[in-house]
Design an enzyme around this catalytic site. Structure first.
Site, PDB file in Angstrom:
ATOM      1  N   LEU A   1      21.278  23.720  39.065  1.00  0.00           N
ATOM      2  CA  LEU A   1      21.791  23.334  37.735  1.00  0.00           C
ATOM      3  C   LEU A   1      22.340  24.550  36.988  1.00  0.00           C
ATOM      4  CD1 LEU A   1      19.044  20.730  36.763  1.00  0.00           C
ATOM      5  CD2 LEU A   1      21.402  20.275  37.513  1.00  0.00           C
TER       6      LEU A   1
ATOM      7  N   ALA B   1      26.449  31.339  47.026  1.00  0.00           N
ATOM      8  CA  ALA B   1      26.819  31.448  48.442  1.00  0.00           C
ATOM      9  C   ALA B   1      25.954  32.514  49.116  1.00  0.00           C
ATOM     10  CB  ALA B   1      28.291  31.818  48.560  1.00  0.00           C
TER      11      ALA B   1
ATOM     12  N   SER C   1      37.322  23.481  43.300  1.00  0.00           N
ATOM     13  CA  SER C   1      38.077  24.426  42.479  1.00  0.00           C
ATOM     14  C   SER C   1      38.387  23.851  41.113  1.00  0.00           C
ATOM     15  CB  SER C   1      39.390  24.791  43.170  1.00  0.00           C
ATOM     16  OG  SER C   1      40.136  25.660  42.321  1.00  0.00           O
TER      17      SER C   1
ATOM     18  N   LYS D   1      39.621  26.552  50.879  1.00  0.00           N
ATOM     19  CA  LYS D   1      39.243  27.068  49.559  1.00  0.00           C
ATOM     20  C   LYS D   1      39.384  28.584  49.514  1.00  0.00           C
ATOM     21  CE  LYS D   1      37.410  27.049  45.357  1.00  0.00           C
ATOM     22  NZ  LYS D   1      37.161  28.414  44.939  1.00  0.00           N
TER      23      LYS D   1
ATOM     24  N   HIS E   1      42.924  29.280  49.101  1.00  0.00           N
ATOM     25  CA  HIS E   1      43.236  28.951  47.690  1.00  0.00           C
ATOM     26  C   HIS E   1      42.896  30.148  46.803  1.00  0.00           C
ATOM     27  CE1 HIS E   1      41.707  27.920  43.662  1.00  0.00           C
ATOM     28  NE2 HIS E   1      42.672  27.039  43.638  1.00  0.00           N
ATOM     29  N   ASN E   2      41.725  30.729  47.018  1.00  0.00           N
ATOM     30  CA  ASN E   2      41.304  31.852  46.172  1.00  0.00           C
ATOM     31  C   ASN E   2      42.130  33.100  46.414  1.00  0.00           C
ATOM     32  OD1 ASN E   2      39.276  29.998  45.450  1.00  0.00           O
ATOM     33  ND2 ASN E   2      37.872  31.673  45.005  1.00  0.00           N
TER      34      ASN E   2
ATOM     35  N   GLU F   1      45.124  32.498  44.522  1.00  0.00           N
ATOM     36  CA  GLU F   1      44.739  32.642  43.102  1.00  0.00           C
ATOM     37  C   GLU F   1      44.784  34.109  42.688  1.00  0.00           C
ATOM     38  OE1 GLU F   1      40.969  30.658  41.976  1.00  0.00           O
ATOM     39  OE2 GLU F   1      40.332  32.634  41.307  1.00  0.00           O
TER      40      GLU F   1
ATOM     41  N   LYS G   1      34.299  38.159  43.054  1.00  0.00           N
ATOM     42  CA  LYS G   1      33.131  37.689  43.816  1.00  0.00           C
ATOM     43  C   LYS G   1      33.390  37.799  45.326  1.00  0.00           C
ATOM     44  CE  LYS G   1      31.014  34.829  40.312  1.00  0.00           C
ATOM     45  NZ  LYS G   1      31.444  33.590  39.630  1.00  0.00           N
TER      46      LYS G   1
HETATM   47  C1  6PG Z   1      37.977  28.198  41.438  1.00  0.00           C
HETATM   48  C2  6PG Z   1      37.759  29.693  41.336  1.00  0.00           C
HETATM   49  C3  6PG Z   1      36.307  30.086  41.526  1.00  0.00           C
HETATM   50  C4  6PG Z   1      36.177  31.598  41.665  1.00  0.00           C
HETATM   51  C5  6PG Z   1      35.669  32.210  40.400  1.00  0.00           C
HETATM   52  C6  6PG Z   1      35.420  33.712  40.562  1.00  0.00           C
HETATM   53  O1  6PG Z   1      38.717  27.784  42.348  1.00  0.00           O
HETATM   54  O2  6PG Z   1      37.434  27.497  40.588  1.00  0.00           O
HETATM   55  O3  6PG Z   1      38.504  30.284  42.414  1.00  0.00           O
HETATM   56  O4  6PG Z   1      35.824  29.441  42.698  1.00  0.00           O
HETATM   57  O5  6PG Z   1      35.252  31.905  42.615  1.00  0.00           O
HETATM   58  O6  6PG Z   1      36.638  31.981  39.430  1.00  0.00           O
HETATM   59  O7  6PG Z   1      36.463  34.299  41.281  1.00  0.00           O
HETATM   60  P1  6PG Z   1      36.545  35.892  41.471  1.00  0.00           P
HETATM   61  O8  6PG Z   1      35.309  36.508  40.850  1.00  0.00           O
HETATM   62  O9  6PG Z   1      36.556  36.123  42.967  1.00  0.00           O
HETATM   63  O10 6PG Z   1      37.792  36.306  40.773  1.00  0.00           O
END
Ligand code: 6PG
Length: 471
Positions: free
Chosen positions: A11, A78, A130, A184, A187-188, A191, A262
């Site tokens: 949570l 994770a 995401s 994913k 995707h990141n 991003e 991260k």
């Molecule tokens: C999402 C984001 C998310 C991401 C955090 C931190 O798709 O909602 O990608 O999963 O992990 O925003 O990202 P960083 O710390 O790696 O920038």
């Protein structure tokens, strides 16, 4: 009572938001959290939804509260916490009970966990979720991986809670095992690249054109009405126009220039290297974050080399040039990202659905943008062709590449760092060069290592005349 439609463990912000979203869509949810005090706190804060939750401090009670065959979502950090939670659950589960890891797991971990689960008779899903907290609460983009039968079991819930694009849920099963978490991860990576390209445009406006944060923000807001329309451009406009209550200054001006991460963008680069699928714009974005974290080096470097005056002369570069650079840079970055997805799909025999991947990214996720609709259409027709070679994007790149080239070169001449824009341009120039200079690499390798080379005029492996001269 064993009647909860689904269970959710964890949570924290994302887990709580996802649980509320599931309840908001009419499902009953059993919840558990390692710190038990968080359970009543969460349920009491659920307002009109609270009767749809049952909270259980004991894991065994939590499992017993879920209707069979059970489906249990893990929203825990994770890494080891996921393995620990699975180990605690395993003895409490019946065959066919489903574990769904909805965190940002490394896909290699998901592949391993899915195999262990299968050996124990349990199905397993690893899903990429995401959209941050807002997405988790009101509609994320969901990239599913694992047993298709297991996905089908929970698809009604996932489709209900997912973001919708023109009524279609942005939630799709991508393939077996770790396929969802891999998508994913890419995707990141994209991003990170999207964010870095925007940050470089901001740097050109701030350092090159002397624009204040608010003016930069208004420019992003304007670009959000055109081909760059996207969540990241939209929020960049908003954060640039925000004011710090304490100082009255633009918030951007008081934020330290040291980026966190991260690690998901880093994973994208590692996988791209392992698969030989170059993603230089994403690599540049990860490297830029790493170099931003080396602030002491940058302060020392600025002093040692006395920073140049980075102001651009009037008229040298326009906002339209920078917008064009972002358009071309974005397309080239996505071309690289899809190439990586395609290489992984072949390597792991996943048969990734390229067009559906673009479709689930159209709403809910962090990289959602108007351009993804066009990408989905193009990938439907030509799933295995590099995006940059499609008729639609070839024209868009051709119309904007001059802006990218002018922006990158002007920035470099002024000493304004634009690593991601430069990487995009270098990728374009290499992928449009029929004969690059790898022949020199082959000659060098053969000279010092007798590695042999291919010839342009005949088959086979050959060596240069230098071989016996120095051995
Ligand atoms: C999402 C984001 C998310 C991401 C955090 C931190 O798709 O909602 O990608 O999963 O992990 O925003 O990202 P960083 O710390 O790696 O920038």
């Amino acid at each position: 009572m064993a009647d909860a439609d689904i269970g959710l463990i964890g949570l924290g912000t994302m887990g709580a938001m996802l649980a509320l979203n599931i309840a908001d869509n009419g499902f009953s949810v059993a919840v558990h959290n390692r710190t038990a005090s968080k359970i009543p706190e969460f349920i009491d804060g659920a307002g009109p939804l609270k009767d749809q939750f049952s909270g259980h401090a004991e894991l065994a009670d939590f499992v017993q509260a879920i209707a069979k065959p059970r489906s249990i979502i893990l929203m825990v950090p994770a890494g080891d916490p996921v393995d620990e939670q699975i180990e605690a659950l395993r003895p409490l589960l019946d065959e066919d009970d489903l574990i769904i890891d909805a965190g940002n797991a490394n896909f290699h971990d998901t592949e391993r966990r899915a195999k262990v689960a299968a050996d124990a008779g349990n199905p397993y899903l690893g899903i990429g979720v995401s959209g941050g907290a807002e997405g988790a609460r009101f509609g994320p983009s969901i990239m599913g991986g694992g047993d298709k039968d297991a996905w089908d079991r929970v698809e009604p819930i996932l489709h209900a809670i997912a973001a919708k694009y023109e009524g279609a849920p942005c939630a799709t099963h991508m393939g077996p095992g770790g396929a969802g978490h891999f998508v994913k991860t890419v995707h990141n990576g994209i991003e990170y690249a999207d964010m870095q390209l925007i940050a470089e445009a901001y740097g050109l406006m701030r350092d090159g054109m002397g624009m204040d944060a608010a003016a930069c923000g208004k420019t992003f807001a304007e670009w959000d009405k055109g081909p760059l329309k996207s969540y990241l451009i939209e929020i960049s406009g908003k954060v640039a126009q925000a004011t710090d209550a304490e100082t009255g200054k633009p918030v951007l001006d008081i934020i330290l220039d040291r980026a966190g991460q991260k690690g998901t963008g880093r994973w994208t680069v590692i996988e791209s290297q392992m698969l030989g699928a170059p993603v230089p714009v994403i690599e540049a974005a990860v490297a830029a974050r790493n170099l931003s974290a080396q602030r002491d080096l940058r302060i020392a470097g600025a002093a040692a080399y006395s920073e140049p005056n980075r102001t651009l002369a009037d008229g040298v570069l326009s906002l339209d040039d920078i917008e064009q650079a972002l358009i071309a840079g974005k397309i080239l970055c996505y071309a690289q990202g899809y190439d990586l997805l395609s290489k992984a799909s072949a390597e792991y025999d996943w048969h990734l659905p390229m067009a559906p991947i673009a479709r689930v990214w159209r709403e809910g996720c962090i990289i959602r943008s108007a351009m993804l609709s066009d990408m989905a259409e193009v990938l439907e027709k030509e799933p295995d062709q590099n995006l940059a070679l499609s008729a639609h994007f070839k024209k868009l790149i051709a119309d904007n590449i001059a802006g990218l080239r002018k922006t990158a070169v002007t920035a470099q001449m002024a000493g304004i760092a634009v690593p991601a824009l430069s990487a995009a341009l270098a990728y374009f120039d290499q992928m449009t060069t029929a004969r690059v200079t790898a022949n020199m690499l082959q000659a060098q390798r053969d000279y010092f290592g007798a590695h042999s080379f291919e010839r342009v005029d005949k088959d086979g492996a050959h060596h240069g005349p230098w071989l016996n001269q120095h051995l």
